[in-house]
Design a protein around this motif. Structure first.
Motif, PDB file in Angstrom:
ATOM      1  N   ASN A   1       0.824  -1.201   0.000  1.00  0.00           N
ATOM      2  CA  ASN A   1       0.000   0.000   0.000  1.00  0.00           C
ATOM      3  C   ASN A   1       0.867   1.264   0.000  1.00  0.00           C
ATOM      4  OD1 ASN A   1      -2.490   1.541   0.372  1.00  0.00           O
ATOM      5  ND2 ASN A   1      -1.614   1.959   2.374  1.00  0.00           N
TER       6      ASN A   1
ATOM      7  N   GLY B   1      -8.972   3.563   1.041  1.00  0.00           N
ATOM      8  CA  GLY B   1      -9.705   2.377   0.598  1.00  0.00           C
ATOM      9  C   GLY B   1      -9.283   1.945  -0.796  1.00  0.00           C
ATOM     10  N   VAL B   2      -9.222   2.900  -1.717  1.00  0.00           N
ATOM     11  CA  VAL B   2      -8.848   2.586  -3.112  1.00  0.00           C
ATOM     12  C   VAL B   2      -7.420   2.055  -3.152  1.00  0.00           C
ATOM     13  CG1 VAL B   2      -8.484   3.568  -5.414  1.00  0.00           C
ATOM     14  CG2 VAL B   2     -10.413   4.331  -4.031  1.00  0.00           C
ATOM     15  N   SER B   3      -6.542   2.707  -2.381  1.00  0.00           N
ATOM     16  CA  SER B   3      -5.136   2.308  -2.360  1.00  0.00           C
ATOM     17  C   SER B   3      -4.975   0.875  -1.845  1.00  0.00           C
ATOM     18  CB  SER B   3      -4.390   3.300  -1.460  1.00  0.00           C
ATOM     19  OG  SER B   3      -3.076   2.960  -1.369  1.00  0.00           O
TER      20      SER B   3
ATOM     21  N   PHE C   1      -7.280  -1.421  -1.874  1.00  0.00           N
ATOM     22  CA  PHE C   1      -7.933  -2.329  -2.821  1.00  0.00           C
ATOM     23  C   PHE C   1      -6.984  -2.668  -3.981  1.00  0.00           C
ATOM     24  CE2 PHE C   1     -10.818  -3.023  -6.506  1.00  0.00           C
ATOM     25  CZ  PHE C   1     -11.409  -4.186  -6.046  1.00  0.00           C
ATOM     26  N   ILE C   2      -6.312  -1.631  -4.496  1.00  0.00           N
ATOM     27  CA  ILE C   2      -5.342  -1.860  -5.593  1.00  0.00           C
ATOM     28  C   ILE C   2      -4.202  -2.759  -5.090  1.00  0.00           C
ATOM     29  CG2 ILE C   2      -3.658  -0.740  -7.129  1.00  0.00           C
ATOM     30  CD1 ILE C   2      -5.568   1.701  -7.169  1.00  0.00           C
ATOM     31  N   SER C   3      -3.733  -2.485  -3.854  1.00  0.00           N
ATOM     32  CA  SER C   3      -2.646  -3.295  -3.267  1.00  0.00           C
ATOM     33  C   SER C   3      -3.077  -4.755  -3.152  1.00  0.00           C
ATOM     34  CB  SER C   3      -2.279  -2.774  -1.882  1.00  0.00           C
ATOM     35  OG  SER C   3      -2.033  -1.423  -1.910  1.00  0.00           O
ATOM     36  N   LEU C   4      -4.318  -4.960  -2.717  1.00  0.00           N
ATOM     37  CA  LEU C   4      -4.848  -6.316  -2.560  1.00  0.00           C
ATOM     38  C   LEU C   4      -4.881  -7.049  -3.900  1.00  0.00           C
ATOM     39  CD1 LEU C   4      -6.121  -8.118  -0.306  1.00  0.00           C
ATOM     40  CD2 LEU C   4      -8.336  -7.378  -1.147  1.00  0.00           C
ATOM     41  N   ILE C   5      -5.319  -6.347  -4.941  1.00  0.00           N
ATOM     42  CA  ILE C   5      -5.380  -6.955  -6.281  1.00  0.00           C
ATOM     43  C   ILE C   5      -3.965  -7.327  -6.740  1.00  0.00           C
ATOM     44  CG2 ILE C   5      -5.876  -6.487  -8.731  1.00  0.00           C
ATOM     45  CD1 ILE C   5      -8.274  -4.835  -7.741  1.00  0.00           C
TER      46      ILE C   5
END
Lengths: 197, 75
Positions: A60, A99-101, A103-107
């Motif tokens: 993240n 949240g977006v950050s 989420f991108i990290s998770l993907i």
């Protein structure tokens, strides 16, 4: 120095991923080893969870920093400023929301985990897995200490960046300018023998 | 450069190390180009990371020596 350099911008915006990639791969190997060797389910879950959360936080940090650089670069281009001023203190643009950050990290983590498992870890034998586990542990520890050391040195040393001297004007004079000043002063002095001696 | 350790063959490790080294040098040049770091900063950084790499290589060789011998024995 050129803060409008495309080469510099590309590396600054997108080139920070290798240390995080090593951390992610280390985490995947570590978790895979724990998952396939440890018997205790509770210990297995706790270790995997902690390693996963730690890697997610580190990923993240990379995603936020990269997004900040990209947004600052596009902002600088719009305002007709040199695009590499993204890194200058006080010029950073708006980063992604938390949240977006995440989420991108998770993907990113899921994709790298899938690739590593499907094309690599699934095929390794027990000896190789044991070797990879030790390699990942040492790489992780050494890399982590190295990065923390460099970051701490940056904080504690308080160094000045070249663009701060070049663009904003520092209290120091460039060596090349000093030579010119020295030549001018010496040429105006009425003691030529000192100049040549 | 650390990615080189994950490869099993020495030749693959060398290739990966070369790619990592080249990338590190390009990164260093780009940072000097945009005026984010002085040349002395990046040289010191490369030197520190090279020291850490050497230490990691020594440690990895030490702890995986018995596994390597077992793998060679099985082959």
């Amino acid at each position: 120095m050129n803060q409008d350099s495309l080469f510099g911008t590309i590396f600054q915006n997108y080139g920070l991923f290798p240390p995080t990639l090593v951390l992610i791969i280390s985490m995947i190997i570590f978790n895979f080893y724990i998952f396939s060797t440890l018997e205790n389910k509770f210990a297995k879950t706790i270790i995997i969870l902690i390693a996963f959360v730690f890697t997610l936080i580190k990923t993240n940090a990379l995603v936020s920093e990269t997004a900040q650089y990209i947004m600052s670069t596009s902002d600088n281009i719009k305002k007709h400023k040199p695009m590499d001023m993204a890194n200058n203190e006080g010029n950073a643009g708006h980063a992604l929301s938390l949240g977006v950050s995440f989420f991108i990290s998770l993907i990113i983590l899921v994709v790298i985990t899938f690739i590593c498992y499907q094309f690599w870890l699934k095929k390794v034998d027990n000896f190789e897995l044991c070797r990879l586990f030790k390699v990942s542990l040492i790489s992780f520890i050494v890399l982590f200490i190295g990065l923390e050391l460099v970051d701490s040195m940056k904080e504690l040393w308080g160094r000045v960046r070249p663009y701060e001297i070049g663009l904003k004007g520092g209290q120091f004079t460039n060596g090349s300018q000093l030579m010119v000043i020295q030549d001018i002063v010496l040429s105006h002095l009425d003691i030529p023998e000192m100049v040549h001696s | 450069m650390f990615l080189a350790f994950y490869f099993r063959k020495l030749s693959s490790q060398k290739v990966m190390f070369g790619i990592g080294m080249a990338y590190g040098i390009l990164m260093a040049i780009s940072q000097i180009r945009i005026g984010a770091y002085f040349t002395s900063d990046v040289i010191m950084s490369l030197f520190i990371m090279f020291l850490f790499m050497t230490f990691a290589d020594f440690m990895i060789n030490k702890v995986t020596a018995n596994i390597e011998s077992l793998m060679n024995h099985n082959q």
